[in-house]
Design an enzyme around this catalytic site. Structure first.
Site, PDB file in Angstrom:
ATOM      1  N   LYS A 109       4.357  -6.574  11.976  1.00 31.72           N
ATOM      2  CA  LYS A 109       3.277  -6.073  12.294  1.00 31.72           C
ATOM      3  C   LYS A 109       3.063  -6.636  13.711  1.00 31.72           C
ATOM      4  CE  LYS A 109      -1.616  -6.226  10.952  1.00 31.72           C
ATOM      5  NZ  LYS A 109      -2.449  -6.953   9.813  1.00 31.72           N
ATOM      6  N   SER A 156      -5.285  -3.553   7.609  1.00 28.30           N
ATOM      7  CA  SER A 156      -4.977  -3.245   8.961  1.00 28.30           C
ATOM      8  C   SER A 156      -3.414  -3.223   9.194  1.00 28.30           C
ATOM      9  CB  SER A 156      -5.545  -4.230  10.027  1.00 28.30           C
ATOM     10  OG  SER A 156      -5.119  -5.774   9.645  1.00 28.30           O
ATOM     11  N   SER A 189      -5.785  -6.993   4.329  1.00 27.46           N
ATOM     12  CA  SER A 189      -4.920  -6.169   5.107  1.00 27.46           C
ATOM     13  C   SER A 189      -3.353  -6.220   4.527  1.00 27.46           C
ATOM     14  CB  SER A 189      -5.076  -6.485   6.446  1.00 27.46           C
ATOM     15  OG  SER A 189      -6.256  -5.887   7.087  1.00 27.46           O
TER      16      SER A 189
HETATM   17  N1  GLN Z   1     -10.738  -4.586   6.228  1.00 29.92           N
HETATM   18  C1  GLN Z   1     -11.162  -6.114   6.611  1.00 29.92           C
HETATM   19  C2  GLN Z   1     -11.581  -6.283   8.094  1.00 29.92           C
HETATM   20  O1  GLN Z   1     -11.728  -5.107   8.785  1.00 29.92           O
HETATM   21  C3  GLN Z   1      -9.734  -6.865   6.519  1.00 29.92           C
HETATM   22  C4  GLN Z   1      -8.956  -6.760   7.785  1.00 29.92           C
HETATM   23  C5  GLN Z   1      -7.702  -7.901   7.529  1.00 29.92           C
HETATM   24  O2  GLN Z   1      -7.318  -8.293   6.575  1.00 29.92           O
HETATM   25  N2  GLN Z   1      -7.092  -7.918   8.680  1.00 29.92           N
HETATM   26  O3  GLN Z   1     -11.868  -7.260   8.394  1.00 29.92           O
END
Ligand code: GLN
Length: 483
Positions: free
Chosen positions: A76, A151, A175
């Site tokens: 990532k 994400s 995410s």
């Molecule tokens: N959807 C969550 C957020 O927007 C989690 C994102 C993540 O785990 N990086 O914060």
């Protein structure tokens, strides 16, 4: 060769069916051919990959062995990689080449992995759809009009499309698990402190945790083995021995106590997802598991608490991006204030700016007690709920997401609609617990995931349950059409 799992690749490399270089070249070609449809990579690192593959082949020829020696992966794009762009999905870091490798990257490279590239992601890991990336939305290989989740959506789409067998992700509120669910992968968020955060660009430091994404639990075990362990450079890393995760896969599930939280099956859950989750429960019962209903009474407060704590920490973490030290700088600033304002205004996208504003507000004098401190108290209540539940059960099971992967753009007008998608995943981050999502079927051709949660440091138990489930089901072996 692209259909092979990490475990199959390890066997193929060991018995010399192919070399790491042959495999790497084949996968790079596949990425260049198919990724334009998906947009799952921000950078493809051909030269680095070939050099690493040749080095892995040389190490193997010299007698070295190891399941990850020559294993192709991607990171990532928030794991710092030496001399390679590390963008975090943001214009702010579009030109940033990291001066060092993150601990995760360094450990996996030392184990012999081959880095094919850096995967697309929501900007600064903020999002559940991979639509907020500066590099454009990622498409779900199961249906190109739908989001892959976020994400870590680039890692998810790439692995689901068989561009490579496994990739790293990070999980602050879901995410890893949510995009794994929406693309039919197995993804594991480890216990907070199990995997080093050093060199992993911070979103919300008390919640962020790196972990593996792959098609099978067996492969997640292999990748986690290379990622986990104490790191003196990360002050929140925990000095606990790392068990042999592959050795934990084959335990019997006879008598395993599985808790189904009644709050996970209430209003808001797509009934078709609920049916598939119940079907997975039936399979686990056939394997000997015992089902109990449990309650996590404070779950309803998790989203509001998370969406105060995560933006608060983000607003602090992202203050370092000021146009002076890192990344993007505006043209011809009038003075220092103008430099800060315009560099941040032009370098950050709208979702990141929204979170910085929410977080700064929640931390400001007069509001800190009302919002941030209150949210931290809720966090403790949520942790206490889990501790009480784990006195009576070994794992907790439920849906990973309330809905199927939605159409690209469908939730753009209403950020809170996307926040609500995290309802089942963020509690594990607030409590610091490990969680895994595994493929459990399809509705209208779109994948559905089942989430398993376990007590601290019981990653092996999660992998065991998922692996046993994957011995009697084939959801994880299905490939999207065209890939
Ligand atoms: N959807 C969550 C957020 O927007 C989690 C994102 C993540 O785990 N990086 O914060």
């Amino acid at each position: 060769m692209h259909q092979l799992t990490l475990a199959e690749i390890a066997r193929g490399l060991a018995d010399k069916s192919f070399s790491a270089e042959e495999l790497t070249r084949a996968l790079l070609q596949r990425i260049h051919q198919l990724d334009p449809q998906l947009n799952s990579f921000i950078s493809v690192t051909d030269d680095l990959a070939i050099a690493q593959a040749q080095a892995a082949d040389a190490r193997r020829a010299a007698g070295e062995t190891g399941a990850l020696l020559g294993a192709p992966i991607a990171h990532k794009d928030l794991f710092c990689t030496l001399d390679v762009r590390t963008s975090c999905g943001s214009k702010m870091l579009d030109s940033f080449k990291a001066p060092y490798d993150a601990t995760v990257v360094a450990r996996l490279a030392a184990a012999g992995t081959v880095t094919l590239g850096k995967t697309n992601m929501d900007e600064f890991a903020m999002g559940s759809a991979n639509e907020s990336s500066h590099y454009g939305a990622v498409k779900n290989p199961w249906n190109l009009e739908h989001v892959p989740g976020g994400s870590s959506g680039g890692s998810a789409a790439a692995v689901a499309a068989r561009l490579l067998p496994a990739a790293t992700g990070t999980d602050t509120g879901g995410s890893i698990r949510q995009p794994a669910a929406l693309t039919s992968l197995t993804g594991l968020k480890p216990t907070y402190g199990r995997v080093s955060r050093w060199g992993m660009i911070a979103y919300a430091s008390s919640l962020d945790q790196g972990g593996p994404m792959a098609r099978t639990a067996e492969d997640c075990a292999l990748l986690l083995q290379g990622m986990a362990g104490f790191d003196p450079k990360d002050s929140t890393s925990i000095d606990e021995p790392v068990p042999d995760y592959s050795a934990s896969l084959n335990g019997s599930l006879q008598g395993l106590r599985i808790g189904l939280p009644k709050e996970y099956f209430g209003a808001g859950l797509d009934p078709r997802i609920a049916d598939l989750v119940q079907a997975s429960v039936k399979e686990l019962e056939k394997l000997g598991a015992v089902i109990k209903e449990i309650s996590l009474p404070n779950m309803q407060h998790a989203i509001p608490a998370y969406y105060v704590i995560a933006p608060a920490e983000a607003s602090s973490n992202l203050s370092r991006f000021d146009g002076v030290r890192f990344g993007y700088r505006c043209e011809n600033p009038k003075d220092l204030t103008d430099l800060y304002k315009r560099s941040r205004g032009e370098g950050f996208g709208s979702e990141v700016q929204r979170r910085i504003m929410v977080g700064t507000y929640a931390l400001s004098a007069g509001y800190y007690d009302a919002y941030y401190l209150k949210a931290q108290k809720i966090r403790r209540l949520i942790k206490n709920d889990f501790m009480a539940a784990f006195e009576g059960v070994d794992v907790i099971l439920g849906p990973t997401t309330p809905n199927l992967a939605w159409k690209i753009g469908a939730k753009n007008a209403d950020p809170v609609a996307a926040y609500l998608e995290d309802v089942y995943t963020i509690t594990a981050n607030l409590a610091g617990l490990p969680g895994l999502s595994m493929p459990a079927g399809f509705v209208d051709g779109l994948p559905v995931g089942v989430q398993l949660l376990a007590p601290y440091f019981q990653e092996g138990r999660l992998l065991n349950v998922a692996h046993q489930y994957q011995q009697v089901t084939d959801w994880h072996t299905r490939a999207p059409n065209g890939f």
